[in-house]
Design a protein around this motif. Structure first.
Motif, PDB file in Angstrom:
ATOM      1  N   CYS A   4      24.314  12.894   0.741  1.00 35.52           N
ATOM      2  CA  CYS A   4      24.311  12.492   2.144  1.00 35.52           C
ATOM      3  C   CYS A   4      24.956  13.616   2.965  1.00 35.52           C
ATOM      4  O   CYS A   4      25.398  14.625   2.415  1.00 35.52           O
ATOM      5  CB  CYS A   4      25.024  11.157   2.341  1.00 35.52           C
ATOM      6  N   ARG A  39      27.770  13.676   4.431  1.00 34.53           N
ATOM      7  CA  ARG A  39      29.184  13.879   4.107  1.00 34.53           C
ATOM      8  C   ARG A  39      29.374  14.638   2.791  1.00 34.53           C
ATOM      9  O   ARG A  39      30.421  15.238   2.579  1.00 34.53           O
ATOM     10  CB  ARG A  39      29.899  12.536   4.011  1.00 34.53           C
ATOM     11  N   CYS A  40      28.382  14.584   1.887  1.00 31.86           N
ATOM     12  CA  CYS A  40      28.460  15.400   0.672  1.00 31.86           C
ATOM     13  C   CYS A  40      28.385  16.882   1.066  1.00 31.86           C
ATOM     14  O   CYS A  40      28.985  17.742   0.442  1.00 31.86           O
ATOM     15  CB  CYS A  40      27.309  15.103  -0.268  1.00 31.86           C
ATOM     16  N   CYS A  98      32.416  11.973  -2.674  1.00 34.19           N
ATOM     17  CA  CYS A  98      32.029  11.676  -1.290  1.00 34.19           C
ATOM     18  C   CYS A  98      32.617  10.322  -0.878  1.00 34.19           C
ATOM     19  O   CYS A  98      32.468   9.337  -1.603  1.00 34.19           O
ATOM     20  CB  CYS A  98      30.507  11.652  -1.167  1.00 34.19           C
ATOM     21  N   CYS A 145      29.339   7.870  -0.275  1.00 26.59           N
ATOM     22  CA  CYS A 145      28.292   7.636  -1.286  1.00 26.59           C
ATOM     23  C   CYS A 145      28.754   8.005  -2.688  1.00 26.59           C
ATOM     24  O   CYS A 145      27.969   7.940  -3.627  1.00 26.59           O
ATOM     25  CB  CYS A 145      26.992   8.346  -0.890  1.00 26.59           C
TER      26      CYS A 145
HETATM   27 ZN    ZN Z   1      27.736  11.527   0.279  1.00 26.49          ZN
END
Ligand code: ZN
Length: 493
Positions: free
Chosen positions: A281, A283-284, A355, A358
């Motif tokens: 995602c 944020r990763c 993360c 996720c």
């Molecule tokens: Zn993520």
């Protein structure tokens, strides 16, 4: 000597160069020398404790130096070091390419009937084996949400409507401004002042009356995001700010929707498909946003008008593939595009097990306050303010000029802004040089500072104050107010 490639967002701190030759036998030595040469760059690359920041990363050739010996990684003569946004995983094309996947299940495809008019309209799709009548029915069944009807949203919504996507949602509460028209091609000159959502709806209906347009003329927020997104099959991120981008990511992860990402800055674009169920995602890729002010918005940094057209079309292409279930989606792949060099690069992204939304131990399980997360509230709490007694209005300044007073008025904008418009009798010292060149100013006499709107000059005032200047004034509203109230012949930009 290593060749260091500087990303566009940091070029303003490296004397305007995107490539620099820097001495050093290891990555750390090169970065230290770079920081010594460009002190402004240092605070963007390193934390106060001297660690390389989380949102920057250093590649040697195509290798992530974190996977090598970190700072101790040796650097040979003429080797290339690239400073790139922090990413989880290696660099290089993804092999094997991700498998095709469709967000439209077969029962929904079968429910979507095409009229004879539609069959004729879409004939160039229907004769493509990869689309054919089944794919066209999938497009008709699809519900796609565009966050934003601006630079990215304009081209992508035009193509989605033309392609026959049955339902297009648009979230935008903004109105069309004259400065938008250089790139937001869904709107026309007659639309200036109208809601973007209304203007977009009208254009899309003209292109394809079979499309159901659902408009949301509200600000996309933690309060309404779940309600807005839940009925759509996929989301396209056409936002221009970090709080909305993190919000879009998080709501997509929580509702398990693919998020077709695109972003633009000056001459550079990025695109990917974030889908937590099948890959990383946002944020990763970027665990934390850059500090406020590091990456300017299009309004502050400028953008080549055609760039969002290119990136928005890439997003439309990915959305259509995800509906049809054909080709190889941009899942786990970050596409970087440089319009000046006309180069595409592909970075490999991996899901970050840590993360926060996720990963395996999730710390974010519901939507949060994104303004606060991006440090914007904190920034507002300590804005560049000046005392009321330090403000001067454009009318006061004009009156004093007319009386023939000898005034020192310093324009702290950039030279390219000075070339567009200027107030007569002012002198240019850009904000970035104001402290360095303060020796050119007389600390004992009054100095009036101005910029475009009054924000940067307030910053300059505070910087000079810290250097011991105490007879300073900030021109309220900047050159924009001058144009509004004193001389409409001075162009606004
Ligand atoms: Zn993520």
């Amino acid at each position: 000597m290593a060749r260091v490639l500087i990303p566009t967002a940091l070029v303003q701190f490296s004397g305007g160069s995107d490539e620099l030759d820097v001495a050093g036998a290891t990555v750390k030595a090169v970065l230290d020398n770079l920081a010594a040469q460009y002190p402004e760059l240092k605070k963007h690359l390193f934390s106060d404790s001297g660690e390389l920041r989380h949102f920057v990363n250093v590649y040697k050739g195509s290798e992530d130096t974190r996977a090598l010996q970190g700072g101790d990684t040796p650097v040979e003569e003429d080797e290339e070091l690239s400073i790139v946004p922090s990413i989880a995983g290696g660099v290089g094309a993804v092999r094997p390419l991700p498998e095709p996947v469709s967000v439209i299940p077969e029962y929904r495809r079968d429910e979507a009937e095409l009229s004879n008019e539609e069959i004729l309209r879409y004939s160039r799709h229907l004769i493509l084996p990869e689309v054919n009548i089944e794919g066209q029915r999938r497009l008709k069944a699809a519900k796609v949400l565009c966050i934003g009807a601006g630079g990215l949203g304009s081209p992508l919504a035009l193509y989605l409507a033309a392609a026959g996507v049955g339902t297009i949602g648009i979230v935008d509460f903004d109105t069309v401004d004259l400065t938008n028209l250089q790139r937001q091609i869904i709107h026309g000159t007659k639309d200036v002042g109208r809601l973007k959502m209304e203007s977009a709806r009208e254009t899309l209906r003209d292109i394809n009356p079979h499309v159901n347009i659902i408009g949301f003329d509200e600000q996309f927020s933690s309060e309404n995001a779940m309600r807005i997104v839940k009925d759509f099959d996929l989301v396209i991120d056409g936002t221009d700010n970090f709080p909305t981008r993190y919000l879009t990511n998080d709501v997509c992860v929580l509702l398990n929707k693919p998020n077709v990402y695109g972003s633009i800055f000056r001459f550079e674009g990025q695109a990917s498909v974030f889908w937590a169920e099948k890959g990383p995602c946002y944020r990763c890729l970027y665990p934390e946003p850059p500090p406020p002010g590091l990456v300017p918005s299009c309004a502050e940094g400028g953008v080549l008008g055609v760039l969002p057209g290119i990136v928005g079309c890439i997003q439309a292409n990915e959305a259509i593939k995800l509906i049809l279930g054909v080709g190889n989606p941009l899942i786990g792949r970050l596409l970087l595009f440089n319009a000046l060099k006309m180069q595409f690069r592909e970075l490999k992204l991996q899901k970050d097990p840590n993360c926060p939304i996720c990963g395996t131990n999730r710390t974010i399980t519901e939507l949060i306050d994104y303004e606060e997360f991006c440090g914007i509230r904190g920034e507002e709490a300590a804005p560049q303010t000046v005392e009321e007694s330090e403000e001067i209005t454009v009318r006061e300044l004009k009156a004093r000029m007319d009386r023939g007073e000898k005034l020192t008025v310093i324009d702290v904008r950039e030279p390219y802004e000075y070339a567009i418009a200027r107030i007569p009798g002012t002198r240019l010292i850009p904000l970035g040089q104001i402290v360095e060149r303060s020796g050119e100013l007389d600390a004992g006499s009054e100095i009036i500072l101005h910029c475009r709107s009054g924000k940067r000059s307030a910053d300059a005032l505070n910087r000079l104050k810290a250097k011991g200047f105490n007879r300073l004034k900030n021109l309220t509203g900047g050159i924009t107010a001058w144009s509004d109230e004193i001389d409409s012949g001075v162009p606004k930009y």
